[in-house]
Design a protein around this motif. Structure first.
Motif, PDB file in Angstrom:
ATOM      1  N   ALA A 163       8.224  14.105   9.218  1.00 57.96           N
ATOM      2  CA  ALA A 163       9.381  13.641   8.605  1.00 57.96           C
ATOM      3  C   ALA A 163      10.279  14.259  10.559  1.00 57.96           C
ATOM      4  O   ALA A 163      11.361  13.023  10.566  1.00 57.96           O
ATOM      5  N   ARG A 164       9.974  15.259  10.917  1.00 63.22           N
ATOM      6  CA  ARG A 164      10.698  14.166  12.351  1.00 63.22           C
ATOM      7  C   ARG A 164      10.040  13.040  13.415  1.00 63.22           C
ATOM      8  O   ARG A 164      11.287  12.304  13.952  1.00 63.22           O
ATOM      9  N   MET A 165       8.935  13.137  13.445  1.00 63.06           N
ATOM     10  CA  MET A 165       8.419  12.468  14.112  1.00 63.06           C
ATOM     11  C   MET A 165       9.395  10.915  13.875  1.00 63.06           C
ATOM     12  O   MET A 165      10.192   9.702  14.316  1.00 63.06           O
ATOM     13  N   ASP A 166       9.503  10.651  12.733  1.00 65.96           N
ATOM     14  CA  ASP A 166       9.573   9.595  11.418  1.00 65.96           C
ATOM     15  C   ASP A 166      11.005   9.342  12.099  1.00 65.96           C
ATOM     16  O   ASP A 166      12.353   8.316  12.100  1.00 65.96           O
ATOM     17  N   LEU A 189       7.565   6.090  21.423  1.00 71.38           N
ATOM     18  CA  LEU A 189       8.452   6.268  20.801  1.00 71.38           C
ATOM     19  C   LEU A 189      10.305   6.620  22.499  1.00 71.38           C
ATOM     20  O   LEU A 189      11.331   5.772  22.548  1.00 71.38           O
ATOM     21  N   ASP A 190       9.228   7.654  22.894  1.00 76.16           N
ATOM     22  CA  ASP A 190      10.476   7.885  24.378  1.00 76.16           C
ATOM     23  C   ASP A 190      10.452   6.829  25.325  1.00 76.16           C
ATOM     24  O   ASP A 190      11.446   6.935  25.593  1.00 76.16           O
ATOM     25  N   GLU A 191       9.133   6.181  25.581  1.00 75.54           N
ATOM     26  CA  GLU A 191       8.952   4.496  26.634  1.00 75.54           C
ATOM     27  C   GLU A 191      10.855   4.123  25.318  1.00 75.54           C
ATOM     28  O   GLU A 191      11.274   3.494  26.407  1.00 75.54           O
ATOM     29  N   ALA A 239      12.017   7.582  15.021  1.00 74.11           N
ATOM     30  CA  ALA A 239      11.508   6.888  15.745  1.00 74.11           C
ATOM     31  C   ALA A 239      13.256   6.172  14.588  1.00 74.11           C
ATOM     32  O   ALA A 239      13.143   4.753  15.250  1.00 74.11           O
ATOM     33  N   GLU A 240      13.328   6.409  13.751  1.00 74.88           N
ATOM     34  CA  GLU A 240      14.809   6.061  13.069  1.00 74.88           C
ATOM     35  C   GLU A 240      15.355   5.704  14.091  1.00 74.88           C
ATOM     36  O   GLU A 240      16.974   4.432  13.847  1.00 74.88           O
ATOM     37  N   PHE A 241      16.178   6.592  14.679  1.00 75.56           N
ATOM     38  CA  PHE A 241      17.265   6.715  15.502  1.00 75.56           C
ATOM     39  C   PHE A 241      17.079   5.616  17.086  1.00 75.56           C
ATOM     40  O   PHE A 241      18.152   5.355  17.137  1.00 75.56           O
ATOM     41  N   VAL A 242      15.334   5.652  17.106  1.00 75.92           N
ATOM     42  CA  VAL A 242      14.742   5.483  18.124  1.00 75.92           C
ATOM     43  C   VAL A 242      16.202   3.545  18.270  1.00 75.92           C
ATOM     44  O   VAL A 242      16.080   2.875  18.932  1.00 75.92           O
TER      45      VAL A 242
END
Length: 145
Positions: free
Chosen positions: A33-36, A89-91, A39-42
């Motif tokens: 859920a945190r990864m998702d 995601l960070d990139e 990803a949504e914020f990015v």
């Protein structure tokens, strides 16, 4: 994480991270859920961050903060399997944002240089072009739509 199965120790490390970090990072959420959420914020930042939420931008990075704090708690296998996704995601976030000038960094950004995402702001914004933006968002982001 396809191709390699996680074992009880791996799952226990994720549960341990959730339990240890829930008080600091809003609510209990799983690693997935945190990864998702990151990803949504990015994706929101890539598409143009709404100026209506400009003052909430730093607060919205809580999911990346959680991932940063959880990483050492997770087993090596979980980190190895999830690191490529986090790196991608960070990139994307780096490409969609600009660095805050060092003189304008918030106390949180300057006190913890490892949290590099806290010293960035969106390159593209949507919404009201007359809306006040944080002074650290300089030069001003480009308005789209």
């Amino acid at each position: 994480m396809e191709g390699e199965l996680l074992d009880a120790e791996d799952y226990a490390s994720v549960l341990r991270a959730v339990q240890l970090l829930s008080g600091r990072h809003r609510r209990d959420m799983t690693l997935n859920a945190r990864m998702d959420a990151w990803a949504e914020f990015v994706a929101d930042v890539e598409e143009g961050f709404d100026t209506m939420w400009a003052w909430e931008f730093e607060h919205d990075m809580v999911h990346r903060d959680w991932l940063h704090d959880a990483w050492p708690i997770l087993t090596e296998r979980v980190r190895r399997l999830r690191q490529p996704e986090l790196d991608a995601l960070d990139e994307r976030f780096r490409l969609a944002t600009a660095p805050v000038p060092s003189s304008g960094m918030s106390a949180g950004a300057t006190s913890s240089p490892a949290r590099w995402w806290r010293s960035r702001y969106p390159r593209l914004v949507t919404g009201d072009p007359t809306a006040e933006l944080p002074a650290t968002w300089s030069p001003a982001p480009t308005y789209i739509g």
